[in-house]
Structures are given as structure tokens and as C-alpha cells.
Design an enzyme around this catalytic site. Structure first.
Site, mmCIF file in Angstrom:
data_model
loop_
_atom_site.group_PDB
_atom_site.id
_atom_site.type_symbol
_atom_site.label_atom_id
_atom_site.label_comp_id
_atom_site.label_asym_id
_atom_site.label_seq_id
_atom_site.Cartn_x
_atom_site.Cartn_y
_atom_site.Cartn_z
ATOM 1 N N ARG A 1 0.632 4.693 27.004
ATOM 2 C CA ARG A 1 1.286 3.485 27.775
ATOM 3 C C ARG A 1 2.837 3.923 27.803
ATOM 4 O O ARG A 1 3.410 3.568 28.604
ATOM 5 C CB ARG A 1 1.063 2.177 27.089
ATOM 6 N N GLY B 1 -1.619 11.278 1.450
ATOM 7 C CA GLY B 1 -0.991 11.241 2.638
ATOM 8 C C GLY B 1 0.473 11.319 2.469
ATOM 9 O O GLY B 1 1.112 11.943 1.558
ATOM 10 N N SER C 1 -5.761 13.582 4.929
ATOM 11 C CA SER C 1 -5.452 12.162 4.947
ATOM 12 C C SER C 1 -5.368 11.510 6.297
ATOM 13 O O SER C 1 -5.300 12.277 7.350
ATOM 14 C CB SER C 1 -4.092 12.089 4.173
ATOM 15 N N GLU D 1 1.671 2.539 3.819
ATOM 16 C CA GLU D 1 0.670 1.360 4.299
ATOM 17 C C GLU D 1 -0.014 0.463 3.079
ATOM 18 O O GLU D 1 -0.179 -0.607 3.242
ATOM 19 C CB GLU D 1 -0.303 1.836 5.161
ATOM 20 N N HIS E 1 -4.760 -2.666 17.451
ATOM 21 C CA HIS E 1 -4.101 -1.940 18.389
ATOM 22 C C HIS E 1 -4.652 -2.132 19.614
ATOM 23 O O HIS E 1 -6.393 -2.292 19.883
ATOM 24 C CB HIS E 1 -4.448 -0.400 17.897
#
Lengths: 256, 247, 664
Positions: free
Chosen positions: C273, C14, C42, C394, C257
Site C-alpha cells: 500500500r 532475533g 528468527s 516485541e 494487520h
């Protein structure tokens, strides 16, 4: 120096550093010749259908192409000339387009199965192009060759006689179907291939082109076959022993 | 659909494992009760979980953005993850995409194909010299409309549907296909790439490139991202035809 | 036995893995990248919304700088983040954006003059400056003071990943696709590479490297519904855990989320949003202003998710056969905006729901989204306990996000951590110490061990288990008992049940007896590993008896800085253990630039640590003194918390802005 330069180009092309600029030209020429041939065919069939109005009208159209209204006398060699130009375009187009033919039966099988599996109209139409192109390669050549060598044998009665009694209607029927389909599918493909006529939304443009293509194919097939029917009718009802050549009441030519 | 009895789907899958060549390719049919909002992602996973855990297929994002799950669904190349079974008949035929190396069943090796393509096209920004980016300073400006136009062509997800839908690519395996040509169109738009048209011509100016395209439109009609491939290819073709070498 | 040697082994293709690989390669080291899928597939590609960096080009971003980005990040983390790391990150993020701009990302740009925007449900006209025309623009995201999230329409991650992979191809980086790292090879506290399995042929290959970096992303798929790609199963963290030496940090910090679509759990970006979309309930009522009058829909993600669940618990959710949900209404933005800037959202709604979001609201519900936890590393990205093992993106916990990550900070983190880590790895590879001195005997032992495990999975067993039921049970336990709101009883149940599942998983038998491409086989060993991770999460959550960021305990509502201002470290020293070993690492208040305070949501529920006030006074004093001497913000920052010496030289420069020009 020049020799070196051309040799340099050759080496570059061979080793894949540069690509031949000719390929672009070939692609372009194929399109231009195709376009001209299609335009020619559109006119050709319309002029041919003048027989539907009357024998007299068809006769004057024929004479127009022989330059009568320009020179005051008929010159069938003009038709020969036009035929020759068309022949050159035809051969060029066919020759360049041949590059795209499947190069083996295996390739042909691949594309046929692909079209069948996908049920994709444009792919199927391309196979139609290949098949019609292939047929025209023979049928078209014969027709153009005849027009080149025997230009004076065009006219309401002579044409009808040829169509009916020399069994040319078979050849013409085949030609009519293949040429109309090939020409309009070709024009449709030209429009999307080069994108000149693209509107703000190319998907909408394409849909429109396709509708136009189909309408034109049907219209021209109807026109072409009605004309052919009329020639056949004349061929079967007219007495050619008595009057082998059409005689106009207004235009009197020595040779006709 | 909520109150009616759910349909019974008959999903036929072309199965073959090239690692075990002695077992010939076969079509296996699985019967599955359709669920509400069922996609082929859900259906295939259910088949794997309930009937045959060895069934091979590829999903990654399952949201239609990664391009992993392209396959032939009733003969048409498209993304399985965002195909709702509700939009299909009860009998569904699945087969791996043609052209690409088969890993097994519905799983194909698109990665190495795309990698080869990118290397061949040098699908990256070519800077004038290999100077390092001065990232402390303000970035170079770009017209907002141009940035958007570049993104428009950059949306390709390399799923392979365009080439699998292209008769030309299937017949002539060296043909770059719409995925490749669209990339060239993308870099051509980008002022950061310093290559000029004669450079691009040297990459795609032949029968394996733009002049091999026969406008069959399989690409445009198969693209799950609805990229304007037809338009981009036409544009590229025009530019390559009018291209004049500097010298 | 096949053995491949390289300088650096990167696991994961990634954004983080690719950026690390390119950086190492630029420094002249050989690199091999292993990946489950082609790099361009990815999960990084799924980041729709954007990447935070304080460029401050657009009018609503004016005045933005590293300091404000830093404060937002630390507050967002509920003071769980490592402040040195956060400082390095905010200073490098603008550079990362600009580098990517040069590499080909077509960032959306500022357009001079007036344009309409929707702010707080009202149409507002914003005016952009002439000199900013053509520079990279930004949009609003939750939990940020300024508009700081740079984006490419709504395909930010996609365009970044493509540019990055193209760069990697230009650099001729070796990528081995469909290779899964199965075990790390290590001896005497040093990592020497990995045993990997070819997922097409089943062959095991040993990759021997001076440094190994794990960049395999998160572990969201231990939950039944997650926005994560199906490959985000945490296998990177799992193989690190299985060394018995490396530790995992804050595994219980899981972000939900607010707006994933129901039922499939695909994400609709926070950009919805950010651009002005609203959350409404069963009555079409906009409820967020009642809970968070100031930030409303754009409060931090953990806050919005909790408020949504609270509101649904009040019976205001929309009932459906898939459970309750709420609405995300973006119709107010208008069709043109949606079709241009939120097209991916529209695509997803049309394909998966059959809803046109320009006309109808989208059914949404908070869904597992991000793993703040991961392989615990120092600021260099190197494991604190296993030398030569690195991790970024991550997959790692270095620790930028603490207990809650801000939207737009994750894609930024992938690239920035890759950039920084590549320098540290390259520095390490330049040293003598990094040379490899292990025997092929050791390598063979590791390969044989993996082979034996695989063979054992295929062996016929009595009372054999199959992997799918275990996996489904785990996923449901995690959803029901280790979700948004947590409590002692549920967590204890979860831990007990997961432990039983783990024990049962040791008896899995693969029915389809082939070691080649076999999904049943890889599912089997992955389930065994996922169960270990699930236990780390559940056990960590059980033991953390406070509420911090995304970790919300119904029975411990306060954030407890006295007892829990620390990081959870989990390890698995003995493979026969059925429970992770948990220790804690204190977070030092004395060295903080921004001492713990009130985050600004709801009412202040902090059990404060007396050191917080002491440090705050110290910081205020330094600031006051230096301001009196009219020192600039860089000098003040440096006096409060020096971090620049830890940042690689390349990335130490100041960032230019329209109003902060660099001298020539």
C-alpha cells in the site's frame, strides 16, 4: 633470500595461512586442455567422415595432414607429431581431472545414490563423464599410441583393413561413443563453469547450451557411426590382396 | 478441484530418533485427505496432531523465508512449507536432508553447520581497523545499482538445499558448497568489506573451495530462492584464477 | 546438574536479542544467547517492509526529523506510549540504521533525478536531489507524515538479521541453539538467570547470570490465524509471568494487520500500500477513501483493519469457503516494480495462492500480527518488579507502541531497544551490586521443580487431557471473541471458557513417554503457558471498557482519557490461581510533551481528561516563549520534556541530515 621466501610460502601453506596458488592454475589447465581436446575431436571426426564423400576425398584429406600440399611430398611424421601433442594434452587433462574422481567406493556410492534419488540430469551427466573418462584413459591411450607409432597406416584402405580385419571397430565404437559424449558434455560444463558465454539470463543460456550439447552429441554419433560403417563396408568388400593401399588417379606418390 | 472428491494422500516419512538408537530407522506411511491449498506444512502438522504427536520436523515462518523446513521431497531438497501437495503425486516421500546432523525424523541441525561455515569464511564485513561507526553523521554513499546487486546475493536463507543437492558436498564433507561461495561473492561485491582477492583466495582458493566445485548444478537447481548461483560461482572462479598477489 | 555461569544471559536470537548481546559484549561482558532456532531463522527475518528512521534523504522525506517521527508514534499509539521512551527511540533510530549500514545491510539507495511513483492511484514524477544520490532512501508507510521507512527491497528484516548475526559471529558471541528457557531463577526480587531445556536431548541446564534479558518476540500464536512464525508463542512473557513477581503490560493491545493472505495468514507487506497498492471490495470498488478521505489506504493499521471489517459487515466482502475477504490490488504498480521491490510478495502469492499479483488482486483479510503488550519494563528495559530481569523488542512493553504500533516501528524498535538496553545492562554489570550471591541449593531447587513438572506431564492420569484440542479451542476463542471488535459478552465468555481450559490443561498427559526431543512434550507445557497468556489478554480486554488504538470495544466506542489513560499490568502471584491479577499504572499527562488529543481518524470520540488541556496550554506557552527567543527545536523540546539524561551518552548526539549538518 629466495630460498627463505619459498620456505616462508611453504610454512604459510602448511599452516593454512596462505593457500597454494597452483590450485587455480590446475583448474584452469584442466579446462583449457579439455577445451583443446574437444575442438580436436570435433575436427578429427569430421575429417574422418570424409570417407563418406569418396575414397579419393579421404585420401587427399590424409595427405593434407601429412603436409603434401605444403611440401609436395607426404610426411607421416607430422601426424606423429600431432598425435604426440594430443597425447600430452590427453595425459595432462586426465591426470588433473583425476583429482575429481571419487577417491573411494564409498564416495562413488554416495554420488550414484544421490544422482538416482535427485534424478538430476547434470549430476548424472557428471557420472557419465567419470565413466567415459575412465574408459578413454585406456582406449584413448591405445589409439593415440598407434597413431603416433604407425602414422603412415592411415588411408581409405589401410584404415578400413585395420578396422575390419584387426577388429579395431570394437575399440573405435567404444571410443566413438565415449569421446563424443565426454567432449560435448565437457564443453557444456565448461560454458557454465566459467560463464564466459553467459547471456543476460543465465538460466536461458544454460538451457540453450544443453540443447546444443544434445544436438551435437546425436549429430556426431550419427556422423561417426556412418563413417565407421563405410570403413567396415570397404573392409568387407575390398580385395586387400590385390590392392592393399589406395591408389589415387590424380595424386601419385612413390611410397603410397 | 473444489467439487471433486479430494485425493487421499499417502505420505511416507523416514523416521529415526538418534537418541533412541535401539529402534532402527523405518518408513511410516500416513493417509491423509487432501485439503484445498494444502501445503506440506499443513499436512505434516495434521499428521502430528491426528496420528503421531512425536513426529519431529522444523517449521518457523511457514512462509518460505526462514529456511528451517528444508527436506527431501520425493528425493529433491526443497522447502516443505511452500510445497503445495496439489503439485505432487498422491504418494509423497519425505526424508531428512542428507549431510546435516539428524535430530530426529525430518528435523536436522543446520544451525551448527552454517555457523561453522560462517566462521570458516569469516562471513562478515571486515573493516580496515576496528574503529567505531560514527552513526551521528550521514551514512556512506553507495551506488543504488550496487546496493541492489549486493542484496541479490544476500537473499540466501541458509536452508541447506544447495549443499544437500550437491554431489560434491555429499562426497567431500569439507566442501564449502554454493551457500559458502555465494557468501564470498557477496562480500567481494561489497566495498565496505576491505578484504582483497588474495584474502578471499586464502579462504576459498582450494579443493574445498571454489576449485572443488565440479559444476554439477545441483545447487542452482535446488535453490528455493532461485539465486543465480551458477553465475556467481563462475564469476568467482574467474576472479580467483586471474588473481595476482600484490607482492 | 549442569550449571553455566555468564555475565549476561539473553533469551531469544532475533534482532533485539542479537543487538543486546553484541552491545553487552562490546562493553566487555560475557554473554550467552539461548535460542529455539538458529538466530538467522528468527521471526525478525519476516519483516519485509522496512524500518522507520527520520533520515529524510528522499524527496518525500525532506524536512523530516525526530519531532515528526515522535508525533507520529505517539498519535499512532493513541497516547498509550511512554513519551520518554518514544523520544529516546526516535533519536536513536537514525543511528541504528547507520550502524547497520556499516555492518553490511545493503539499504536501498536514493537515485538522483526523476522517477515514477504511484500516489493515491495516480502516477507521479518525483525528483531526487543530486547530493542525496547514494544515501539511504525511504518509502511511504501507514500513519506517517513523511516517507520515512528505510528498506532493502522487500527483505529488510532478512538483510538486517543477517548483518546482525554476522556481527555477532565476528564478536564470537556464544549462541546455544535449540535451547528453551523454562523458568527464571530468582530469589528476593532479583533474577539470576534461567533453567533451560535442550530441545534435542531433553537435558535441563541452569544458566546463572547477573542480568537476564528476554527477547523472545510476541505471542501471536495464541490466535488461530496469525502472521507470526509458529515459534511466536509468547514463552518469554509466560516464564516472566510465572515468576509471580514480574508483570506484563497491556497484554490486550493486539494489532491486526490489514493485509494477510487468505486463508493461510501470511503477511503481505504494508509496502504494497505504501508503494501505491489499493484495497478493493467485491465490486472492485476502492472503499477506503469513503471512510478515511485523507489517509485512505495509508491510515494507521488499526484503523484500516477496522474499516475493512466494517466494510465486510456491510456485505461488501468477497465470499469464499474460508469466510469473507477483500482484495489488495497492486497490479497498478506494474510488473517491473513488483518483481524488483515486492518480489517476496510475488513469491508468496505464487507459492501459496497460485496468483500472479502483477495480473490479479490478492485475497486479504485483517489478521493477528503484533503484540504491543509484553513484559512491563522501565525505560531501561528492566522489569519494574524483578531486578536483573530485562526485556527488549516485541517481548517487552517499555512502552513505545501504546495501543497501536506504526508499521516500520517494530524492526526499528528491536534494534534500538537492544542498543539502549545493552548499555543499561552493561552499566549494571559494572556495579558491585550485580555480583551473584545465590547458593547452588537454590539453583537445584529450580531445576528439580522443572524436572518434576516434566515428569508429571508424562505420568498416566485419569481423565487425561491431550494438548492439541485444548490449544485449538483456545485459538478459536481468541479469534472469535477477542478479535478486532470486542464486546462485554464475548469477552466474558472468552474469559470463562479460557479459565476452564486452563484448569483442564493441568491434567494433560503426554502419551509419548520420552523426555528427549519430543514435540508432544513441548507442545504440552507450552499450551499450559499460552493459556495463561490468553487469559491475560482476554481479561485485560474485558476490564478495559474503552476503545484505544487496536483495542476496539463495540460497547465503549470512546477513548476514555478520564478513566483509562493507563497501562494494564497483569501478574500471576500464586501458581494455583486460575485468573491473572490485574492492576493499573497511570500515565502521567503532566509530564507529556504531546498531551492527548484527537488522532485524526473518523470523528472525535474522546472522553477528555481536563489535565490534557492544562498541559497543552503549558506546552504551548513554553513553545511560544522560546520561539520568541528564537530557540532551536532541540532547546524547545528539552524545555517541554527533558529526556536526554535518561539516554546513554553514546546515543545522545544529534543526527546529521542533508540540511542539518553537524559542525566538525
Amino acid at each position: 633470500m629466495d630460498k627463505n621466501l619459498s620456505r616462508l610460502k611453504e610454512v604459510e601453506e602448511k599452516f593454512g595461512v596462505r593457500k597454494s596458488r597452483m590450485t587455480a592454475k590446475l583448474d584452469y589447465i584442466q579446462s583449457v586442455t579439455g577445451f583443446l581436446l574437444a575442438i580436436f575431436i570435433m575436427g578429427h571426426i569430421v575429417f574422418e567422415s570424409s570417407i563418406l564423400v569418396s575414397e579419393e576425398f579421404m585420401y587427399s584429406v590424409t595427405l593434407m595432414f601429412e603436409g603434401y600440399f605444403l611440401f609436395g611430398s607426404a610426411h607421416p611424421e607430422i601426424v606423429s607429431g600431432i598425435s604426440a601433442i594430443v597425447f600430452v594434452l590427453f595425459i595432462t587433462h586426465a591426470f588433473i581431472a583425476m583429482r575429481k574422481f571419487p577417491s573411494s567406493y564409498k564416495q562413488f556410492k554416495i554420488i550414484r545414490e544421490h544422482a538416482k534419488r535427485m534424478q538430476h540430469e547434470d549430476t548424472s551427466l557428471w557420472i557419465v563423464q567419470i565413466v567415459t573418462g575412465f574408459i578413454m584413459f585406456f582406449a584413448g591411450s591405445v589409439h593415440i599410441y598407434m597413431m603416433m607409432t604407425l602414422p603412415s597406416e592411415i588411408g581409405p584402405y589401410q584404415s578400413a583393413s585395420r578396422i575390419t580385419h584387426d577388429y579395431m571397430w570394437i575399440l573405435y565404437s567404444i571410443l566413438l561413443v565415449t569421446v563424443i559424449i565426454h567432449a560435448f558434455v565437457g564443453l557444456y560444463r565448461l560454458a557454465i563453469k566459467w560463464g564466459f558465454t553467459e547471456g543476460p539470463n543465465h538460466k536461458v543460456s544454460r538451457k540453450r547450451f544443453k540443447v546444443i550439447m544434445k544436438v551435437m552429441i546425436v549429430a556426431y554419433l550419427v556422423l561417426g557411426f556412418t563413417s565407421l560403417g563405410k570403413y567396415l563396408y570397404i573392409g568387407n568388400t575390398h580385395d586387400f590382396e590385390k590392392e592393399p593401399v589406395y591408389k589415387s588417379k590424380t595424386i601419385v606418390l612413390e611410397r603410397h | 478441484m473444489t467439487n471433486e472428491t479430494p485425493r487421499l494422500l499417502k505420505i511416507s516419512i523416514l523416521r529415526y530418533n538418534p537418541q533412541i538408537p535401539e529402534v532402527k530407522p523405518s518408513v511410516e506411511t500416513y493417509e491423509l485427505e487432501e485439503g484445498d491449498g494444502m501445503t506440506l506444512f499443513i499436512a505434516l502438522n495434521e499428521i502430528r496432531e491426528r496420528f503421531d504427536p512425536s513426529l519431529k520436523f522444523d517449521f518457523v515462518c511457514r512462509a518460505g523465508i526462514c529456511g528451517s523446513c528444508s527436506m527431501l521431497i520425493n528425493g529433491k531438497p526443497t522447502l516443505a512449507c511452500r510445497t503445495l501437495t496439489a503439485n505432487l503425486d498422491e504418494e509423497i516421500n519425505l526424508a531428512p536432508l542428507p549431510l546435516f546432523e539428524l535430530i530426529g525424523d525430518l528435523s536436522i541441525h543446520t544451525g551448527n553447520w552454517m555457523r561453522g561455515l560462517n566462521e570458516r569464511l569469516e562471513a562478515w564485513i571486515h573493516e580496515e581497523d576496528q574503529k567505531e561507526v560514527d552513526f551521528d553523521r550521514l551514512e556512506e554513499k553507495m551506488e543504488p545499482a550496487l546496493a541492489e546487486e549486493i542484496y541479490e546475493t544476500d537473499r540466501c536463507i541458509e536452508c541447506g538445499c544447495c549443499v544437500a543437492g550437491c554431489g560434491t558436498a555429499l562426497m567431500r564433507n569439507d566442501f564449502v558448497g554454493a551457500v559458502g561461495l555465494n557468501k564470498i561473492a557477496r562480500f567481494r561485491l561489497d566495498p565496505r568489506d576491505k578484504r582483497d582477492d588474495s584474502d578471499y583466495y586464502d579462504i576459498i582458493g582450494d579443493e574445498d573451495g571454489i576449485f572443488g566445485c565440479m559444476s554439477l548444478m545441483g545447487c542452482e537447481d535446488s535453490c528455493p530462492k532461485e539465486l543465480p548461483l551458477q553465475s556467481k560461482l563462475a564469476y568467482l572462479r574467474r576472479k580467483m584464477v586471474v588473481m595476482k598477489d600484490e607482492k | 546438574m549442569r550449571v553455566a555461569y555468564t555475565d549476561v544471559l539473553v533469551v531469544g536470537g532475533g534482532l533485539a536479542g542479537l543487538r543486546c548481546a553484541t552491545g553487552v559484549k562490546q562493553r566487555g561482558h560475557d554473554v550467552v544467547l539461548l535460542t529455539l532456532v538458529p538466530p538467522k531463522r528468527s521471526h525478525s527475518a519476516a519483516a519485509q517492509g522496512g524500518m522507520q528512521a527520520s533520515l529524510g534523504n528522499c524527496s518525500k522525506g525532506e524536512g523530516d526529523n525526530e519531532d515528526i517521527h515522535f508525533a507520529d508514534t505517539i498519535k499512532g499509539s493513541d497516547w498509550g506510549a511512554d513519551q520518554d521512551v518514544a523520544r529516546m527511540f526516535v533519536n536513536t533510530a537514525p543511528k541504528a540504521i547507520r550502524e547497520l549500514a556499516a555492518w553490511g545491510v545493503p539499504w536501498t539507495r536514493v537515485h538522483r533525478g526523476d522517477h515514477q511513483a504511484i500516489i493515491n492511484a495516480k502516477k507521479v514524477t518525483l525528483t531526487e536531489k543530486d547530493e542525496a544520490h547514494g544515501l539511504i532512501t525511504a518509502r511511504d508507510f501507514g500513519g506517517t507524515k513523511k516517507w520515512r521507512t528505510c528498506y532493502t527491497s522487500d527483505g529488510t528484516g532478512h538483510s538486517m538479521l543477517y548483518a546482525m548475526d554476522n556481527k555477532a559471529q565476528e564478536q564470537e558471541i556464544t549462541v546455544h541453539e535449540r535451547m528453551e528457557a523454562m523458568a527464571l531463577i530468582h530469589e528476593n526480587g532479583r533474577c539470576y538467570g534461567a533453567v533451560a531445556r535442550n530441545l534435542m536431548t531433553g537435558e535441563l541446564v541452569a544458566y546463572i547470570a547477573k542480568a537476564t534479558s528476554i527477547a523472545t518476540g510476541g505471542y501471536g500464536r495464541i490466535y488461530a490465524v496469525s502472521t507470526n512464525a509458529v515459534i511466536c508463542q509468547g514463552m518469554g512473557q509466560a516464564i516472566a509471568l510465572e515468576t509471580g513477581i514480574a508483570t506484563l503490560g497491556n497484554m490486550e493491545a493486539i494489532q491486526f494487520h490489514p493485509t494477510a493472505i487468505v486463508p493461510v495468514g501470511i503477511l503481505t507487506t504494508e509496502g504494497c500500500r505504501g508503494d501505491g497498492g489499493l484495497l478493493t471490495d467485491v465490486d472492485g470498488y476502492r472503499f477506503m477513501p469513503d471512510y478515511e478521505p485523507e489517509k485512505k489506504e495509508l491510515a494507521s493499521r488499526d484503523v484500516v483493519s477496522r474499516r475493512m471489517v466494517e466494510h465486510m459487515r456491510k456485505g461488501k466482502g468477497v465470499k469464499s469457503r474460508y469466510g469473507d475477504h477483500l482484495w489488495l490490488d497492486i497490479t497498478i504498480l506494474g510488473r517491473e516494480h513488483i518483481e524488483k521491490n515486492l518480489r517476496e510478495v510475488k513469491d508468496i502469492c505464487m507459492s501459496f495462492l497460485g496468483i500472479d499479483p502483477a495480473e490479479k488482486p490478492i485475497p486479504v483479510r485483517p489478521t493477528q500480527h503484533y503484540s504491543m503488550g509484553g513484559i512491563r519494563t522501565d525505560y531501561k528495559g528492566e522489569s519494574q518488579t524483578l531486578k536483573g530481569l530485562y526485556s527488549c523488542g516485541e517481548a517487552a512493553c517499555w512502552d513505545l507502541h501504546g495501543f497501536n504500533r506504526l508499521g516500520g516501528n517494530s524492526v526499528a524498535e528491536t534494534v534500538v531497544s537492544g542498543m539502549l538496553q545493552a548499555e543499561h545492562i552493561a552499566d549494571y554489570c559494572d556495579t558491585e551490586e550485580s555480583e551473584i550471591d545465590i547458593s547452588t541449593k537454590l539453583i537445584k531447587e529450580f531445576v528439580d521443580k522443572e524436572q518434576a513438572k516434566l515428569d508429571y506431564l508424562l505420568e498416566p492420569k485419569e481423565n487425561a487431557e491431550s494438548a492439541y484440542p485444548l490449544r485449538r479451542a483456545m485459538e478459536n476463542i481468541m479469534m472469535d471473541k477477542v478479535g478486532i471488535f470486542r464486546n462485554e459478552k464475548d469477552l466474558q465468555d472468552a474469559v470463562d471458557e479460557l479459565e476452564q481450559l486452563l484448569i483442564r490443561s493441568r491434567n494433560i498427559e503426554v502419551k509419548h513417554k520420552t523426555l528427549t526431543a519430543n514435540p508432544e512434550l513441548f507442545n504440552a507445557y507450552r499450551v499450559q503457558r499460552m493459556l495463561k497468556l490468553a487469559l491475560c489478554v482476554a481479561k485485560g480486554a474485558l476490564e478495559r471498557r474503552e476503545s484505544r488504538g487496536a483495542h476496539a470495544r463495540e460497547d465503549y466506542l470512546e477513548r476514555n482519557d478520564k478513566d483509562f489513560l493507563n497501562r494494564t499490568l497483569t501478574s500471576w502471584p500464586d501458581e494455583n490461581q486460575t485468573m491473572p491479577t490485574i492492576t493499573y499504572e497511570d500515565i502521567d499527562i503532566k509530564s507529556m510533551e504531546l498531551p492527548p488529543g484527537f488522532r485524526g481518524y473518523g470523528k472525535d470520540m474522546t472522553i477528555t481528561n481536563p489535565e490534557s488541556k492544562t498541559r497543552q496550554d503549558e506546552v504551548d506557552k513554553i513553545r511560544e516563549e522560546l520561539e520568541a527567543k528564537s530557540a532551536d527545536r532541540f532547546e524547545i523540546q528539552s524545555a517541554i520534556m527533558e529526556y536526554k539524561s535518561k539516554l546513554p551518552d553514546r546515543y545522545n548526539g544529534k543526527n546529521e541530515r542533508l540540511w542539518e549538518r553537524l559542525d566538525d
